[in-house]
Design an enzyme around this catalytic site. Structure first.
Site, short mmCIF file in Angstrom:
data_model
loop_
_atom_site.label_atom_id
_atom_site.label_comp_id
_atom_site.label_asym_id
_atom_site.label_seq_id
_atom_site.Cartn_x
_atom_site.Cartn_y
_atom_site.Cartn_z
N HIS A 106 -11.51 -6.10 8.04
CA HIS A 106 -12.27 -5.82 6.82
C HIS A 106 -13.55 -5.04 7.15
CE1 HIS A 106 -9.76 -9.33 5.77
NE2 HIS A 106 -9.71 -8.78 4.58
N GLU A 111 0.82 -1.21 0.00
CA GLU A 111 0.00 0.00 0.00
C GLU A 111 0.86 1.27 0.00
OE1 GLU A 111 -2.48 -3.37 1.08
OE2 GLU A 111 -0.56 -2.65 1.91
#
Length: 392
Positions: A196, A126
């Site tokens: 998540h 990321e």
């Protein structure tokens, strides 16, 4: 050299195995399985359970932007990305698995349509995704980066906060990366657990130089995403993943924009102001209906839409009228963006308040798995807080 080559070969094989393992986990019994393929009739019960804490309320069909088509939220995102790639030859989309369509299918078909040089995969890094995006944005490219889940945006935190947000200021506006947009699936999904389900918007609300946006519906998602992509500042666009398929409404086929930093008064009222963003907007809309039906209380419902810079005037104008304010979000209570809204309203509207401002948010714990129904700020928690305000 042979030893170095052998070691490098082992590391590459290990990295490939880890990447393949991660992809298998995502496609397997984990979070996005229901999103990777259409639900069958036998999945109806699971689908109802998935969205049990809210009911999606579509907006009226827009007439001012030409032909419309029924889309869910991920299709609206795909449409916005398609429009951007078609209009802007410098636009590129990149991130983990986006060339394959992405785990939520938001980029499906775009590589085939625009080529592998404009829609391409990145390593599972990321920090590298955002750093690369900053670099190509500085050269004038329209960079649209995807972070596969908002929960995994934190390795890129330094690149966003110390580089992207400060690039223009630091160079005296000689250079900027304003053409960078970072997309990320966001919020609870019914079974996402710790990694998540997070809503990290408040982390970035403390960072001047970027814009943070969260839509509530397919129509809003397309218009706001196109505004982010064309804005002259780096933007973070959080997409409520539970709405990817649960939210369906008529969306214009042609491109259109919805202004950033303008909250929307969805429903006018006189007794209480309710403020939320993303999925939680649908929760407070139900609360407004319950309050009218059970208590005879008139609620004004506001979708904040842009978290940074947020629309202070619209919220304060409403609170001056109603005298009461309830703010709700999925993120934990302490340090959540509701705190900033509450503080500002208290300073600006103190003499107009009839009751203490109420915040109905997630608990100060990691996001749970099987206990998610107890964690989320559902309509009953919001309704109870509203009733206490009215009786204060």
């Amino acid at each position: 050299m042979a030893a170095v080559g052998a070691t490098a070969s082992r590391l590459l094989r290990l990295g490939a195995a880890r990447a393949e393992g991660r992809w298998r986990r995502l496609r397997g019994a984990g979070l996005p399985r229901g999103f990777l393929q259409p639900a069958s009739a036998g999945d109806d019960a699971a689908q109802r359970r998935l969205v049990s804490h809210f009911t999606f309320q579509p907006d009226p069909e827009p007439r001012e932007y030409g032909q419309t088509q029924k889309m869910n939220l991920f299709q609206a995102v795909t449409s916005a990305l398609d429009n951007s790639l078609a209009k802007d030859p410098t636009a590129v989309i990149f991130g983990e698995d986006v060339a394959f369509g992405g785990v939520f299918r938001c980029t499906v078909g775009l590589r085939d349509k625009y080529g592998k040089d404009r829609v391409f995969n990145t390593p599972l890094c990321e920090q590298g995704i955002v750093g690369f995006g900053i670099g190509i944005a500085v050269t004038g490219t329209t960079a649209i980066a995807e972070i596969q889940f908002a929960d995994y945006i934190f390795p890129a935190f330094d690149q966003i906060v110390n580089e992207a947000a400060k690039y223009r200021y630091r160079s005296g506006d000689l250079f900027n990366c304003g053409s960078l947009t970072i997309r990320a699936p966001w919020g609870c999904v019914g079974h996402g657990a710790l990694y998540h389900s997070q809503s990290p918007e408040a982390f970035f609300a403390h960072c001047p130089g970027i814009k943070v946006v969260v839509p509530r519906s397919p129509f809003q998602a397309k218009g706001l995403l196109l505004s982010c992509i064309e804005d002259k500042n780096p933007c973070i666009f959080f997409e409520p993943k539970i709405l990817y398929r649960a939210a369906v409404e008529q969306v214009p086929v042609e491109p259109y924009k919805i202004p950033l930093s303008q909250a929307e008064v969805i429903q006018e009222g006189s007794d209480v102001t309710l403020v939320a963003w993303g999925t939680q907007v649908h929760v407070i809309r139900e609360v407004a209906s319950m309050a009218q039906e059970k208590l005879g209380v008139s609620c004004e419902v506001i979708d904040l839409r842009t978290i940074l810079p947020w629309d202070v005037d619209t919220v304060c104008k409403s609170v001056v009228k109603t005298g009461r304010l309830l703010i709700s979000h999925e993120a934990p209570l302490t340090g959540g963006f509701a705190s900033e809204i509450s503080s500002t309203v208290q300073e600006e509207c103190f003499l107009n308040l009839e009751a203490p401002i109420s915040r109905v948010c997630g608990y100060d714990t990691p996001f749970p798995h099987v206990f998610e129904p107890f964690y989320i700020p559902d309509k009953w928690k919001c309704y109870d807080a509203l009733r206490k305000m009215i009786n204060y």
